[in-house]
Design a protein around this motif. Sequence first.
Motif, short mmCIF file in Angstrom:
data_model
loop_
_atom_site.label_atom_id
_atom_site.label_comp_id
_atom_site.label_asym_id
_atom_site.label_seq_id
_atom_site.Cartn_x
_atom_site.Cartn_y
_atom_site.Cartn_z
N LEU A 1 1.16 9.26 3.91
CA LEU A 1 0.91 7.92 4.24
C LEU A 1 -0.32 7.29 3.53
O LEU A 1 -0.46 6.23 2.99
CB LEU A 1 0.80 7.84 5.73
N GLU A 2 -1.56 8.26 3.55
CA GLU A 2 -2.72 7.89 2.83
C GLU A 2 -2.50 7.63 1.47
O GLU A 2 -2.89 6.57 0.77
CB GLU A 2 -3.74 9.01 3.01
N ALA A 3 -1.60 8.34 0.90
CA ALA A 3 -1.21 8.23 -0.48
C ALA A 3 -0.35 6.88 -0.90
O ALA A 3 -0.75 6.30 -2.00
CB ALA A 3 -0.49 9.82 -1.15
N ALA A 4 0.38 6.88 0.09
CA ALA A 4 1.39 5.62 -0.25
C ALA A 4 0.35 4.31 -0.07
O ALA A 4 0.73 3.50 -0.91
CB ALA A 4 2.49 5.49 0.96
N ILE A 5 -0.45 4.34 1.02
CA ILE A 5 -1.27 2.95 1.10
C ILE A 5 -2.18 2.85 0.00
O ILE A 5 -2.41 1.67 -0.90
CB ILE A 5 -2.28 3.13 2.21
N ARG A 6 -2.90 4.08 -0.75
CA ARG A 6 -3.62 4.07 -1.78
C ARG A 6 -2.97 3.62 -3.03
O ARG A 6 -3.68 3.05 -3.76
CB ARG A 6 -4.42 5.45 -2.00
N LYS A 7 -1.76 3.95 -3.20
CA LYS A 7 -1.00 3.74 -4.49
C LYS A 7 0.01 2.66 -4.31
O LYS A 7 0.82 2.39 -5.17
CB LYS A 7 -0.15 5.15 -4.82
N CYS A 8 -0.17 1.95 -3.32
CA CYS A 8 0.83 0.61 -3.25
C CYS A 8 0.52 -0.32 -4.19
O CYS A 8 -0.52 -1.02 -4.25
CB CYS A 8 0.51 0.21 -1.93
N ASP A 9 1.56 -0.39 -5.15
CA ASP A 9 1.49 -1.38 -6.19
C ASP A 9 2.74 -2.39 -6.21
O ASP A 9 3.02 -3.31 -7.17
CB ASP A 9 1.55 -0.54 -7.50
N GLY A 10 3.73 -2.14 -5.35
CA GLY A 10 4.71 -3.07 -5.27
C GLY A 10 5.84 -2.79 -6.18
O GLY A 10 6.85 -3.43 -6.22
N LEU A 11 5.59 -1.71 -6.91
CA LEU A 11 6.72 -1.30 -8.08
C LEU A 11 7.25 -0.01 -7.75
O LEU A 11 8.45 0.05 -7.17
CB LEU A 11 6.05 -1.29 -9.34
#
Length: 868
Positions: free
Chosen positions: A41-51
Motif C-alpha cells: 500500500l505504501e509503495a502504491a501511494i508513493r508511486k501513484c501517477d495515474g498511469l
Amino acid sequence: AEHPYNHLTDTLDNGRIKFFNPQKLNDPRYDKLPLSIRVLLEAAIRKCDGLYTKKEDIQSILDWQEQQNKAEVPFSPARVLLQDFTGIPAMVDLAAMRDAVAKHGVDPSLVNPRCPTDLIVDHSLQIDYTLKNQEMELIRNKERLQFFKWCSKAFKNVNVVPPDFGAVHQVNLEYLSRVVQLNEGFIYPDSVVGTDSHTTMVNGLGILGWGVGGIESEAVMLGQPVSLTLPQVVGCKLVGSINPLSTSIDIVLGITKHLRQAGIAGKFVEFFGPGVSQLSAADRTTIANMCPEYNATVSFFPVDQVTLKHFKTISDQEKLELLESYMKAIKLFQSYEDPSEDPHYSEVIEINLSSMVSYVSGPKRPQDRVAVSSMKEDFQSCLDEKVGFKGFHISKEKQETRVPFLHCGQEYKLAHGSVVIAAVISCTNNCNPSVMLTAGLLAKKAVEAGLVVKPYIRTSLAPGSGMVTHYLNTSGVLPYFSQLGFEVIGYGCATCVGNTAPLPEAVVDAIKQGELVACGVLSGNRHFEGRLCECVRANYLASPPLVVAYAIAGTVGIDFEKEPLGVTAVGKEVYLHDIWPSREEIQQIEEDTVISSVFKDLGERMEKGNTFWNNIECPDSVLFPWDQKSTYIRKDSWFPSIENAHALLFLGDKVTTDHISPAGSIARVSAAAKYLLSKRLTPREFNSYGARRGNDAVMTRGTFASIKLQNRFIGKPGPKTLHIPSGQTLDVFEAAERYQREGINLIILAGKDYGSGNSRDWVAKGPYLLGVRAVIAESFEKLHKNQLVGMGIMPLEFLPGQNADSLELSGKERFTITLPDSLSPREQLTVKTSQGKSFVVTALFDTELDVNFFRHGGLLRYVARTLL
C-alpha cells in the motif's frame, strides 16, 4: 502535476525527512491489514501517477479482505537485484536494446535502468583445484567480467559488485539491505525483486522481496511495476519453545514441511505469535530462504526489536532511531507481546517450535524429510521401494554388494549408502553463524578425538561470503575443517549447481561396477537426482554439522544414537553425542566472533575493490562493441495465431526448471558441446552453462538438455525427442532447428506442476528460441507461468479433470489454436487437432497487462516499443 496523495505527507527529524503516511487516510481497514500488504500500500501511494499506479489500486489494497485473489495491483520495488547467471542476459538485452533504439534515431544513452539495480558477479564458481579456484574463475570469465565492468560505467543506476565478495543473496543481506531507503529527502520501506531464488531471504529482515525472472526484472529496471494479483496472506503463528539440540536448519525444514502440506502456493506467509521473538534475525532469513520450496511468494517477518538488534551491528544509532521512528509511524513495527496488534489474515496456521527435531531431506526431493534417528531404516526402505520419488528398487541380493577399490595406494570398499560427496555450503546458512560454528566446533572435537574423513570422499567448504571465513577463522575452527578435508574452495555457487569436481576415477568405476546407490550430503537447498554428479543417485540436504558427521561416518546407513561415528587409531569408539557442541558453547563463540567488524568488512572491501577487477580494461562507449567470435557474450535478436503446430516434447508431471533450463557442466556429447567444438574450443574450455548464460547459441542448445528429462516420445530419460514428420530421434535442439527450417510452430504438452523449482531466465527464453509458442499443461508453477507470458509463450491449462491421456492425445497430432481479436484474462480457447478432435483450454493470462505483453510478443518488445 501535483501528487494525488500530497495530503498524506508527514515529516521526521525536525521536518528534514518526508514520508507518505498511510495512517492519514484515517481508514480503519489499514490497522487490520497484514504488514506485508501495508508495504504494498505504501509503495502504491508513493508511486501513484495515474498511469501505472492509479487511485483505484490504492482502494483495492485497502480493501484487501474482499479483493484478495481478485484485484490486480502494481508494485514498484525500491530496487532490483541481479546475480551474474541471470543478470548477464538482462544486461545483454539492455545493451542490445541500445543498439535497437539507436537504429531508429533515438539516443541510446536513454536506455538505462530507472530503478536502482545491483548486479553481484560471484555466482559461477567451478571446483578445479582447491587453492586456485578463485584465480581460475577470474581468468576463465575475463570476457564476461569485461562486459560487466562496461555495464557499470555505461549504464546509469547500475551498481556492479565485483568478484570475490560473496554470493548474491549474502551480499544482499550484509551490504545492500537496510530496511528503509532514503532518497531525495523521502524515507520509505526497502523492497526488492531479484533474479536469484534466494531473494526471499530479505523477508527475514522485514524487507519485502521475492524472485522474478530475467524478463520481469528488466521491466522493473526500466520503470514498469510488477503486476500481481492481490495475494492471500497466511498468518503463521509460532508457539512453543525451541529444543536446545535443534539447529536453525531443523526449524527451517520443520516449518517447510508444515507449510508445504498447507497448500500455500502463490500466497504470502507472514509470521506472528510469541514464538517469533525466539528466532534471531539470522534464523528468520534462513527460514525465509526456503520460501520457493513450499511455493509461497514470500515468508515475511515484520520488523521488531530483534530486527533492530541485528542492525545495531551494521548501522549507527542515529539511523536506527530514524528507522524505528518511521516504522512505528506507519505501523510497520510489530510487537509479538500484544495479541491485540495481530492483523487479520486469510487463514492462520499454528506451528509448535518444540516439536522440531533434527532432520535431513532426500534422497531426491527437498520436501521428503527424514528424522536423523530414522535415517538408517529409511535409506533401507529406499533401496527396497520401486523406483520413484524415494525408491531405487535394489534387489535383496544386490543390497549386500561391497566393491573394493584402490585410492592413493590404499584399499577401500563402497556399498549402497556410501558417502562420496560431502559439501558444507553456507549459501543458506552463512547469514546464520550458529549452524556453521556448530559444524566447525564439531570438526574441532572430531579431530581432537582422533576421527578422520576417508580421503576419497569429495569434501568441500563453500562459504557464501568472506564473512563466514572471517568468523570461522577468528573462532579458531577453520583449521579443523581443513584437517577433515573441508578446504575453502572459494565464494559462489558450486556443488548446488552441479559444479562439483569429478570424483576419483576409481570411485566412479566402483559405483558403476556395483550399480551402487552412492550418496552426496550437502547443506544447500538444491539436490535433485543427478544434479550433484551423474553417478551419485541419492543426495541429502542436511545441516552443516550433520554434513561433517556423515562425512566422518562415510555412510548414511548409520544410527547415530546406537552406532559409533568412527573408531580412533587406538580403537576407541566415538559417538556423535560425544562431540556435538552445546548451545552454550556456540552462543559464547558467536558473541565473541560475530561482531560489527564482520559486517563492516564487506563494505570496506567493496570500496577498495580487488586488483584483478580494478585492472580489467573495458570499452568506453555508449554502445557495446560486440565481438561476433565471442562464445560468452552475443547480441540477442529479440526485435524482429499458432497453426498446425507440432509437439516438440510430450512431458509428464513435475517437470522442473532443472529439466528445462541449462545448468551445470556442458556434457561432451551435447548440442552445446558440438557448437563450442565448432568454435575450436576444447572440452577443458567448455566451462559451464551458467558461465555462458550471455550466449543464446549455447543456452538454446542446452535447453531441455537434462539427462533426467522424461519425454514420452522417447520412453527413457535423456535430452532426445522425436522429429514427427521424419520419425527420427534427435537431440531436442536439432529437432527444433529442423522444425524451424520447415516453418513449423511448436508447442509442448505437459502434466501437473510444469516449471516447478527455482526461477531462471532461460527457462522461458530457451523454449522461445527453440520455436515453442505455447505450453499446454494440467497446471503450472506460477512464477514460471509469468515467465512464459513475459517471453511471448502462451501458458494454456487443460480444463479440470482433463489431460493429454483423458483426451486420448498421442502428441503426434498437429495443433491449431485460434485467438480472438480481443483476448481477455483467463479466457477459454479451443484447440483443434489434425485428427479432427478439439478440446478447450484456459489461457493463463491473469491480467490485462499479461495480455498486453503477449500481444506485443513478450515484455522485451513491449518495453522497447514504449521507449521508441
